[in-house]
Design an enzyme around this catalytic site. Sequence first.
Site, PDB file in Angstrom:
ATOM      1  N   LYS A  95       3.475   1.051  -4.893  1.00 58.36           N
ATOM      2  CA  LYS A  95       4.348   0.434  -5.898  1.00 58.36           C
ATOM      3  C   LYS A  95       3.652   0.301  -7.249  1.00 58.36           C
ATOM      4  CE  LYS A  95       4.879  -3.202  -3.319  1.00 58.36           C
ATOM      5  NZ  LYS A  95       4.175  -2.737  -2.119  1.00 58.36           N
ATOM      6  N   THR A  96       2.413  -0.161  -7.219  1.00 58.54           N
ATOM      7  CA  THR A  96       1.698  -0.365  -8.481  1.00 58.54           C
ATOM      8  C   THR A  96       1.317   0.979  -9.103  1.00 58.54           C
ATOM      9  OG1 THR A  96       0.900  -2.463  -7.624  1.00 58.54           O
ATOM     10  CG2 THR A  96      -0.249  -1.579  -9.546  1.00 58.54           C
TER      11      THR A  96
ATOM     12  N   ASP B 207       0.798  -1.244   0.000  1.00 60.40           N
ATOM     13  CA  ASP B 207       0.000   0.000   0.000  1.00 60.40           C
ATOM     14  C   ASP B 207       0.827   1.289   0.000  1.00 60.40           C
ATOM     15  OD1 ASP B 207      -2.466  -1.069  -0.310  1.00 60.40           O
ATOM     16  OD2 ASP B 207      -3.013  -1.030   1.820  1.00 60.40           O
TER      17      ASP B 207
ATOM     18  N   HIS C 205       3.172  -9.207  -0.662  1.00 56.43           N
ATOM     19  CA  HIS C 205       4.462  -9.399  -0.008  1.00 56.43           C
ATOM     20  C   HIS C 205       5.044 -10.789  -0.295  1.00 56.43           C
ATOM     21  CE1 HIS C 205       7.574  -9.315   2.961  1.00 56.43           C
ATOM     22  NE2 HIS C 205       7.029 -10.306   3.637  1.00 56.43           N
TER      23      HIS C 205
HETATM   24  P1  GDP Z   1       1.147  -1.088  -3.515  1.00 58.17           P
HETATM   25  O1  GDP Z   1       0.467  -2.057  -2.604  1.00 58.17           O
HETATM   26  O2  GDP Z   1       2.471  -0.670  -2.980  1.00 58.17           O
HETATM   27  O3  GDP Z   1       1.223  -1.558  -4.940  1.00 58.17           O
HETATM   28  O4  GDP Z   1       0.254   0.256  -3.494  1.00 58.17           O
HETATM   29  P2  GDP Z   1      -0.784   0.821  -4.560  1.00 58.17           P
HETATM   30  O5  GDP Z   1      -0.096   1.372  -5.761  1.00 58.17           O
HETATM   31  O6  GDP Z   1      -1.842  -0.179  -4.791  1.00 58.17           O
HETATM   32  O7  GDP Z   1      -1.343   2.074  -3.763  1.00 58.17           O
HETATM   33  C1  GDP Z   1      -1.928   1.956  -2.490  1.00 58.17           C
HETATM   34  C2  GDP Z   1      -2.813   3.150  -2.211  1.00 58.17           C
HETATM   35  O8  GDP Z   1      -2.016   4.316  -2.155  1.00 58.17           O
HETATM   36  C3  GDP Z   1      -3.849   3.395  -3.308  1.00 58.17           C
HETATM   37  O9  GDP Z   1      -5.052   3.780  -2.706  1.00 58.17           O
HETATM   38  C4  GDP Z   1      -3.270   4.527  -4.101  1.00 58.17           C
HETATM   39  O10 GDP Z   1      -4.219   5.332  -4.743  1.00 58.17           O
HETATM   40  C5  GDP Z   1      -2.539   5.311  -3.026  1.00 58.17           C
HETATM   41  N1  GDP Z   1      -1.431   6.123  -3.580  1.00 58.17           N
HETATM   42  C6  GDP Z   1      -0.437   5.705  -4.380  1.00 58.17           C
HETATM   43  N2  GDP Z   1       0.369   6.734  -4.698  1.00 58.17           N
HETATM   44  C7  GDP Z   1      -0.121   7.829  -4.070  1.00 58.17           C
HETATM   45  C8  GDP Z   1       0.280   9.209  -3.994  1.00 58.17           C
HETATM   46  O11 GDP Z   1       1.275   9.641  -4.602  1.00 58.17           O
HETATM   47  N3  GDP Z   1      -0.469  10.006  -3.228  1.00 58.17           N
HETATM   48  C9  GDP Z   1      -1.575   9.585  -2.561  1.00 58.17           C
HETATM   49  N4  GDP Z   1      -2.254  10.466  -1.857  1.00 58.17           N
HETATM   50  N5  GDP Z   1      -1.979   8.298  -2.604  1.00 58.17           N
HETATM   51  C10 GDP Z   1      -1.266   7.436  -3.350  1.00 58.17           C
HETATM   52 MG    MG Z   2       0.651  -3.366  -5.791  1.00 57.01          MG
END
Ligand code: GDP
Ligand code: MG
Length: 390
Positions: free
Chosen positions: A18-19, A15, A78
């Site tokens: 990354k994606t 979260d 993870h």
């Molecule tokens: P992952 O689990 O690392 O792949 O995370 P995701 O890309 O799925 O993002 C997790 C959450 O963080 C989602 O609700 C995204 O919209 C939010 N998010 C990602 N990048 C940003 C950002 O630059 N700013 C904000 N405010 N939220 C973000």
């Molecule tokens: Mg992801």
Amino acid sequence: MGKMHLNVGTIGHVDHGKTTLTSAITKVMAALHGGRARSLEQIDSAPEERMRGITINLAHVEYESMTRHYAHIDCPGHADYVKNMITGASQMDGAIVLVDGSQGAQEQTREHVLLARQVGVKHVVVFVNKTDIADPELLELVVLEVQDLLAAHGYEGSPIIKGSALQAIQAVDEGQHDDARTAAIRELVHAMDTHFPDPQRDFAAPFLLPIEDVFTIEGRGTVVTGRVDRGILPVGATVEIIGLTDEGKPRVVVVTGIQSFHKDRPEARAGENVGLLLRGVKRDEVVRGQVVSIPGSIRPHIEGEAELYILTAKEGGRHTPFGTGYMPQFFFGTTDVTGMIDVPGDIAQPGDHTRVSFRLQHAIAVEPGMRFSLREGKKTVGAGVVLTVR
Ligand code: GDP
Ligand code: MG
């Protein structure tokens, strides 16, 4: 000349974005240099892959910078990162460590950076994300903390870029791919272009060839074949045959001929599939799983430590845990040998990843960074990467 190709990937806590960052990079690079923009949904719906019998969910996306072509891996969970790094499903030339700037490095951030170091990822760059919602003072603390984390794992001096992946996506979606909101993405890719060196076949290292097959050429002698792992070997060179049968000293022989694609060649080079003609060696004196190397450059080992992933029953692995004394078969490339595993502390459960000691029944040419799988009969029960040898 075409653009240089590199394999990269995002790592970091769930979260943290990354994606979102992966999608942002494809969108900004597609707008600047062509290629396909990928939405979050496309990346997250990646089909699963199997590697050494293990199921891994990973998305492969591609993009180009000014000078390079990148293949980028993003994993949904993870456990997929852990499996990907241990099995080497994507051998990363560099990794993008993503940290949520409003939260700082978390448990999985630390675990992935440690794993990256263990499995031989030589370079990282950091993206501190979510600057749109992070307190600027906290952001500075996060950067300091990240610098400590990098230094603790030998990645000191890696570039750290701050930005918002989400805002970059919004900018591109509004047709503003070169405004301030995408600057951090362009900076990040520039840092990858400059901080990740071009991958090189290792021609300078001492010659190493894992033997895949052995046969006889009538009238000439015994030939061993395989893919040259590293280095260059000229015809006439003296080599050692190491592993499996050499309880005492490795056998020293002269290579009197080198062939590739049925043609005689003056030398064998890293990356090539070759046959080596060995002077005075009988066909039954060499076996698949041994290695041919420069005398003194590699030693056979019996013991060491490894990071191990244990397959779950659903992945075709064990239903039950194991403890110290467990004796599966180890498959290292072309070699297979029985070994004993010592689990520190308690027991290892299916689905776990853990650091273990191992002791093999025969010495073989193992080195840190080598991957192996563990089998019981025909069943793959684990995958590992060697961390140390003794
Ligand atoms: P992952 O689990 O690392 O792949 O995370 P995701 O890309 O799925 O993002 C997790 C959450 O963080 C989602 O609700 C995204 O919209 C939010 N998010 C990602 N990048 C940003 C950002 O630059 N700013 C904000 N405010 N939220 C973000
Ligand atoms: Mg992801």
